[in-house]
Write an enzyme that holds these catalytic residues in place. Structure first.
Site, PDB file in Angstrom:
ATOM      1  N   GLU A 256      99.330  27.304  37.845  1.00  0.00           N
ATOM      2  CA  GLU A 256      98.737  28.305  38.741  1.00  0.00           C
ATOM      3  C   GLU A 256      99.656  28.374  39.945  1.00  0.00           C
ATOM      4  O   GLU A 256      99.631  27.513  40.814  1.00  0.00           O
ATOM      5  CB  GLU A 256      97.311  27.871  39.106  1.00  0.00           C
ATOM      6  CG  GLU A 256      96.417  29.009  39.502  1.00  0.00           C
ATOM      7  CD  GLU A 256      96.574  29.340  40.970  1.00  0.00           C
ATOM      8  OE1 GLU A 256      97.460  30.178  41.292  1.00  0.00           O
ATOM      9  OE2 GLU A 256      95.837  28.792  41.774  1.00  0.00           O
ATOM     10  N   CYS A 290      96.537  31.755  47.449  1.00  0.00           N
ATOM     11  CA  CYS A 290      97.449  32.332  46.446  1.00  0.00           C
ATOM     12  C   CYS A 290      97.075  33.768  46.093  1.00  0.00           C
ATOM     13  O   CYS A 290      97.938  34.548  45.701  1.00  0.00           O
ATOM     14  CB  CYS A 290      97.511  31.454  45.207  1.00  0.00           C
ATOM     15  SG  CYS A 290      95.903  31.081  44.542  1.00  0.00           S
TER      16      CYS A 290
HETATM   17  P1  NAD Z   1     105.784  22.950  48.409  1.00  0.00           P
HETATM   18  O1  NAD Z   1     106.368  23.744  47.303  1.00  0.00           O
HETATM   19  O2  NAD Z   1     106.599  21.850  49.007  1.00  0.00           O
HETATM   20  O3  NAD Z   1     104.412  22.279  47.927  1.00  0.00           O
HETATM   21  C1  NAD Z   1     103.389  22.992  47.331  1.00  0.00           C
HETATM   22  C2  NAD Z   1     102.471  22.000  46.622  1.00  0.00           C
HETATM   23  O4  NAD Z   1     103.167  21.410  45.525  1.00  0.00           O
HETATM   24  C3  NAD Z   1     102.093  20.804  47.523  1.00  0.00           C
HETATM   25  O5  NAD Z   1     100.746  20.476  47.260  1.00  0.00           O
HETATM   26  C4  NAD Z   1     103.023  19.683  47.094  1.00  0.00           C
HETATM   27  O6  NAD Z   1     102.431  18.418  47.255  1.00  0.00           O
HETATM   28  C5  NAD Z   1     103.225  19.988  45.636  1.00  0.00           C
HETATM   29  N1  NAD Z   1     104.526  19.563  45.115  1.00  0.00           N
HETATM   30  C6  NAD Z   1     105.737  19.850  45.630  1.00  0.00           C
HETATM   31  N2  NAD Z   1     106.709  19.339  44.860  1.00  0.00           N
HETATM   32  C7  NAD Z   1     106.095  18.716  43.817  1.00  0.00           C
HETATM   33  C8  NAD Z   1     106.554  18.003  42.674  1.00  0.00           C
HETATM   34  N3  NAD Z   1     107.857  17.858  42.418  1.00  0.00           N
HETATM   35  N4  NAD Z   1     105.629  17.494  41.830  1.00  0.00           N
HETATM   36  C9  NAD Z   1     104.310  17.674  42.055  1.00  0.00           C
HETATM   37  N5  NAD Z   1     103.812  18.321  43.114  1.00  0.00           N
HETATM   38  C10 NAD Z   1     104.691  18.855  43.980  1.00  0.00           C
HETATM   39  O7  NAD Z   1     105.378  23.955  49.534  1.00  0.00           O
HETATM   40  P2  NAD Z   1     104.455  23.894  50.817  1.00  0.00           P
HETATM   41  O8  NAD Z   1     105.308  24.217  51.995  1.00  0.00           O
HETATM   42  O9  NAD Z   1     103.570  22.692  50.906  1.00  0.00           O
HETATM   43  O10 NAD Z   1     103.574  25.145  50.449  1.00  0.00           O
HETATM   44  C11 NAD Z   1     104.122  26.419  50.555  1.00  0.00           C
HETATM   45  C12 NAD Z   1     104.362  27.124  49.276  1.00  0.00           C
HETATM   46  O11 NAD Z   1     103.666  26.530  48.193  1.00  0.00           O
HETATM   47  C13 NAD Z   1     103.818  28.520  49.409  1.00  0.00           C
HETATM   48  O12 NAD Z   1     104.849  29.390  49.706  1.00  0.00           O
HETATM   49  C14 NAD Z   1     103.167  28.804  48.103  1.00  0.00           C
HETATM   50  O13 NAD Z   1     104.051  29.553  47.297  1.00  0.00           O
HETATM   51  C15 NAD Z   1     102.985  27.501  47.427  1.00  0.00           C
HETATM   52  N6  NAD Z   1     101.583  27.124  47.302  1.00  0.00           N
HETATM   53  C16 NAD Z   1     100.849  27.789  46.390  1.00  0.00           C
HETATM   54  C17 NAD Z   1      99.527  27.467  46.231  1.00  0.00           C
HETATM   55  C18 NAD Z   1      98.671  28.180  45.234  1.00  0.00           C
HETATM   56  O14 NAD Z   1      97.466  28.184  45.401  1.00  0.00           O
HETATM   57  N7  NAD Z   1      99.239  28.749  44.180  1.00  0.00           N
HETATM   58  C19 NAD Z   1      98.965  26.469  47.006  1.00  0.00           C
HETATM   59  C20 NAD Z   1      99.757  25.799  47.936  1.00  0.00           C
HETATM   60  C21 NAD Z   1     101.077  26.140  48.071  1.00  0.00           C
END
Ligand code: NAD
Length: 482
Positions: A256, A290
């Site tokens: 997702e 999202c």
């Molecule tokens: P990010 O990409 O660093 O992290 C997003 C999420 O993924 C966090 O919960 C993080 O703990 C997890 N994550 C990151 N790398 C991972 C890995 N290698 N393995 C497992 N989990 C991992 O970004 P951020 O700055 O925290 O959030 C911003 C971006 O993340 C947004 O631009 C958005 O696109 C995306 N996001 C999407 C949703 C959603 O509901 N689809 C939710 C949160 C963040």
């Protein structure tokens, strides 16, 4: 205030093999209240030994849990849902303190999470197979559904309760064990969901909660043959990375990922009504959703009125600490998100877009950004191509159906899409042509526990909730008896 908050975080822990595992000299990371920038606790990081214990527990827990009949599993999930409702205020406060989201929203999220657990409690009893017509006398051809196996799930911070509830609910409802890594930004919320399940009688090995450096945890867990399925909510690049890791073990995935929802507003609508609904939807959780409406395409006949109406409503949104009930929007989750949002708005400005409201940080401490409206934004601007994940509405005009549909479907995202129109024919065509996993026509309400939640194109695959959410944690077996 600081002492009070700190004490609410005193019991941050891991949960492995039925035990709450506190820091005990482990590495940890600070948890920050995004409204105040105060350090409110430290979340322990799971060591490799901890992860091995969690994996061994998940293997044992799977054997235990799949043998529990679905109605008994359902009773435990329903009891957990009831406990969550009883603990609504306490859990909502925890989620607000660590995520920044206003209390009105976290209260709703507690109830939504309880409803999700209850949905899976019921749906687990309907993991039906089928009996095929015979091809010879005395034979039996049966299709059965079985739980896929231990699930590794990764939940983000933006729905600190709802995301864990979705992932745990699907796994447990289907008869799988689950190792969940909620976000390190919002650890107490994930633990609060787990506590409801444990207090409801969930056997110890069925669920584990771990924290750490996200990439280290996911790399370690995905490499284990014990894990049979991955469920991830987060950004597209991380989703692609995890799919590559999952491919090595041919593990099933539910992804997702991000969205960039278009909103098409036709000229026959009640403009004020659409504006009222749009402003609430846009600034929910400061746009860190999202399915947040992002690109508004408004018919040229009502364009100026729409832009002015949006800007005046955005300026009236009260922003501040989510614990204060008068505030309708809280801060962004962390300094990184704030910096990204600032850069995107600056880039839009540099591209010639007009800032109609907001467009700047608000006071500090706290990661606050003003509710922002930007109009006349060229497609070349970053914000027209990257998920803003912040409180920014982008508004552009359109003149005819075909051209706006082309704009709406222009991006590789396909999570949610919305449209507002009175004409029945327009509504029918919108439903047919918008490329998204979820389409809201004359509404922003696109999620209930019984509806599938998920995207198409690069927004991911698989659905959570709905009958599809359970199916994602099941495998199909055909048994032929002669
Ligand atoms: P990010 O990409 O660093 O992290 C997003 C999420 O993924 C966090 O919960 C993080 O703990 C997890 N994550 C990151 N790398 C991972 C890995 N290698 N393995 C497992 N989990 C991992 O970004 P951020 O700055 O925290 O959030 C911003 C971006 O993340 C947004 O631009 C958005 O696109 C995306 N996001 C999407 C949703 C959603 O509901 N689809 C939710 C949160 C963040």
């Amino acid at each position: 205030m600081a002492t009070q908050l700190a004490s609410a975080y005193a019991d941050l822990s891991l949960f492995i093999g039925g035990e709450w595992v506190s820091s005990g000299g482990r590495e940890s990371s600070a948890v920050i209240n995004p409204a105040t920038e105060e350090v409110i606790g430290h979340v322990p990081h799971a060591s490799k030994t901890d992860l091995d214990r969690a994996l061994a527990a998940a293997a044992e827990g799977f054997k235990t849990w799949r043998a529990v009949f679905p109605d008994e599993r359902g009773r435990i999930l329903k009891r957990a849902a009831d406990l969550m409702r009883e603990r609504k205020e306490e859990i909502a406060r925890i989620a607000t303190i660590e995520s920044g989201k206003v209390l009105a929203e976290t209260r709703i999220e507690v109830m939504m999470s309880a409803n999700i657990l209850e949905w899976y409690a019921e749906e687990g009893r309907r993991a039906y197979g089928r009996v095929l017509p015979q091809r010879a006398p005395g034979t039996r051809l049966t299709v059965v559904k079985e739980p896929v196996g231990p699930v590794a799930a990764f939940a983000p911070w933006n729905f600190p309760l709802g995301n864990p509830a979705r992932k745990i609910g699907a796994a447990l409802g289907a008869g799988c064990s689950c190792i969940l890594k909620p976000a390190e930004e919002t650890p107490a919320s994930g633990l609060a969901v787990a506590r409801c399940l444990v207090d409801a009688g969930l056997p110890g090995n069925v669920l584990a909660i771990v924290y750490g450096v996200p990439n280290d945890i996911s790399t370690y867990l995905l490499a284990s043959p014990i894990i049979r399925k991955i469920s991830f909510t987060g950004s597209i690049p991380v989703g692609k990375h995890l799919m590559k890791l999952a491919a090595d073990g041919m593990k099933r995935t539910t992804m997702e990922l991000g969205g960039h929802a278009p909103v098409l507003v036709f000229d026959d609508v009640n403009v004020d009504k659409v504006l009222d609904a749009s402003v609430v939807a846009k600034y929910r959780n400061a746009g860190q959703v999202c399915v947040s409406p992002t690109r508004f395409y408004v018919h040229e006949k009502i364009y100026n009125r729409f832009v002015e109406g949006f800007a005046s409503r955005a300026k009236a949104v009260t922003v501040g600490d989510g614990l204060d009930d008068k505030n309708r929007m809280g801060p962004l989750i962390h300094a990184r998100r704030l910096a990204t949002v600032e850069a995107m708005v600056q880039n839009a400005r540099d591209s010639g877009a007009k800032i109609q409201a907001g467009g700047s940080r608000l006071r500090s401490p706290g990661y606050f950004y003003s509710p922002t409206v930007i109009s006349d934004v060229p497609n070349s601007a970053r914000i027209m191509n990257e998920e803003p994940f912040g409180p920014i509405a982008v508004i552009n005009p359109f003149s005819n159906f075909d051209s706006v549909m082309q704009q709406a479907n222009r991006l590789p995202y396909g999570l949610a899409a919305f449209a507002f129109a009175e004409s029945g024919r327009t509504i029918k065509l919108l439903g047919e042509q918008l490329e998204a996993g979820m389409v809201g026509l004359n509404t922003y309400a696109i999620s209930v526990p019984e509806s599938p939640f998920g995207g198409v194109k690069e927004s991911g695959h698989g659905s959570e909730e709905g009958i599809e959410g359970l199916e994602a944690c099941l495998v199909t077996k055909f048994i032929s008896e002669a």
